[in-house]
Design a protein around this motif. Structure first.
Motif, PDB file in Angstrom:
ATOM      1  N   HIS A  97      22.094   6.088 -55.748  1.00 47.57           N
ATOM      2  CA  HIS A  97      21.796   6.896 -56.941  1.00 47.57           C
ATOM      3  C   HIS A  97      21.075   8.187 -56.576  1.00 47.57           C
ATOM      4  N   LEU A  98      21.585   8.825 -55.526  1.00 49.78           N
ATOM      5  CA  LEU A  98      21.089  10.126 -55.092  1.00 49.78           C
ATOM      6  C   LEU A  98      22.251  11.093 -55.046  1.00 49.78           C
ATOM      7  N   SER A  99      21.933  12.372 -55.029  1.00 54.40           N
ATOM      8  CA  SER A  99      23.004  13.339 -54.778  1.00 54.40           C
ATOM      9  C   SER A  99      23.259  13.349 -53.276  1.00 54.40           C
TER      10      SER A  99
ATOM     11  N   GLN B 134      28.844  10.824 -49.422  1.00 55.60           N
ATOM     12  CA  GLN B 134      28.933  10.753 -50.873  1.00 55.60           C
ATOM     13  C   GLN B 134      28.927   9.311 -51.380  1.00 55.60           C
ATOM     14  N   LYS B 135      29.679   8.429 -50.728  1.00 56.50           N
ATOM     15  CA  LYS B 135      29.703   7.023 -51.155  1.00 56.50           C
ATOM     16  C   LYS B 135      28.335   6.381 -51.026  1.00 56.50           C
ATOM     17  N   LEU B 136      27.660   6.640 -49.920  1.00 46.03           N
ATOM     18  CA  LEU B 136      26.323   6.080 -49.730  1.00 46.03           C
ATOM     19  C   LEU B 136      25.350   6.663 -50.746  1.00 46.03           C
ATOM     20  N   ALA B 137      25.429   7.963 -50.973  1.00 40.93           N
ATOM     21  CA  ALA B 137      24.559   8.609 -51.964  1.00 40.93           C
ATOM     22  C   ALA B 137      24.781   7.997 -53.348  1.00 40.93           C
ATOM     23  N   ASP B 138      26.032   7.778 -53.695  1.00 39.66           N
ATOM     24  CA  ASP B 138      26.342   7.168 -55.002  1.00 39.66           C
ATOM     25  C   ASP B 138      25.702   5.783 -55.118  1.00 39.66           C
TER      26      ASP B 138
ATOM     27  N   SER C 162      21.363  13.764 -47.704  1.00 38.03           N
ATOM     28  CA  SER C 162      21.467  14.525 -46.468  1.00 38.03           C
ATOM     29  C   SER C 162      20.103  15.036 -46.017  1.00 38.03           C
ATOM     30  N   GLU C 163      19.335  15.580 -46.941  1.00 32.23           N
ATOM     31  CA  GLU C 163      17.987  16.063 -46.613  1.00 32.23           C
ATOM     32  C   GLU C 163      17.087  14.919 -46.162  1.00 32.23           C
ATOM     33  N   LEU C 164      17.195  13.777 -46.818  1.00 30.58           N
ATOM     34  CA  LEU C 164      16.381  12.611 -46.460  1.00 30.58           C
ATOM     35  C   LEU C 164      16.701  12.138 -45.048  1.00 30.58           C
ATOM     36  N   ILE C 165      17.970  12.026 -44.726  1.00 30.85           N
ATOM     37  CA  ILE C 165      18.386  11.587 -43.393  1.00 30.85           C
ATOM     38  C   ILE C 165      17.919  12.583 -42.335  1.00 30.85           C
ATOM     39  N   ASN C 166      18.129  13.869 -42.609  1.00 34.92           N
ATOM     40  CA  ASN C 166      17.705  14.895 -41.656  1.00 34.92           C
ATOM     41  C   ASN C 166      16.201  14.877 -41.425  1.00 34.92           C
TER      42      ASN C 166
ATOM     43  N   GLY D  21      21.805  14.712 -38.478  1.00 31.36           N
ATOM     44  CA  GLY D  21      22.672  14.663 -39.642  1.00 31.36           C
ATOM     45  C   GLY D  21      23.327  13.307 -39.816  1.00 31.36           C
ATOM     46  N   PHE D  22      23.892  13.101 -40.989  1.00 34.61           N
ATOM     47  CA  PHE D  22      24.547  11.844 -41.330  1.00 34.61           C
ATOM     48  C   PHE D  22      25.668  11.518 -40.349  1.00 34.61           C
ATOM     49  N   SER D  23      26.521  12.483 -40.063  1.00 31.12           N
ATOM     50  CA  SER D  23      27.657  12.242 -39.155  1.00 31.12           C
ATOM     51  C   SER D  23      27.174  11.833 -37.773  1.00 31.12           C
ATOM     52  N   ARG D  24      26.162  12.501 -37.270  1.00 35.99           N
ATOM     53  CA  ARG D  24      25.631  12.168 -35.942  1.00 35.99           C
ATOM     54  C   ARG D  24      25.029  10.756 -35.960  1.00 35.99           C
TER      55      ARG D  24
END
Length: 92
Positions: free
Chosen positions: A11-13, A4-8, A18-22, A28-31
């Motif tokens: 300026h993305l949701s 969420q912090k990175l998305a903010d 998450s979809e972009l990273i995947n 996933g982001f966590s991995r």
């Protein structure tokens, strides 16, 4: 660091990020973050042989010894201490 912090900051949701990273990284982001932290820890284990393993885990963003060891073992297939010993022997 959180999705969420990175998305903010970008300026993305969080869903869009998450979809972009995947789609771009195939994970996933966590991995991705866990692998990045383990990569930094691997370098420190070799470059800083006198620093305690736990200190390296904490300095790379893990919140406990068990989280660090579990992630390290999952990604590398060995404990941080074994990784350090193998690479210490290779330098000799």
């Amino acid at each position: 660091l959180s999705l969420q912090k990175l998305a903010d900051q970008l300026h993305l949701s969080s869903h869009q990020l998450s979809e972009l990273i995947n789609s771009q990284l195939g994970k996933g982001f966590s991995r991705y973050i866990r692998e990045y932290r383990i990569s930094a820890a691997e370098k420190m284990l070799i470059d800083e042989p006198n620093v305690a393993v736990l200190a390296i885990g904490l300095s790379t963003g893990f919140t406990s010894q068990s989280n660090f060891y579990d992630a390290f073992r999952e990604i590398t297939g060995m404990t941080p201490g074994k990784y350090r010993n193998i690479h210490r022997q290779q330098k000799s």
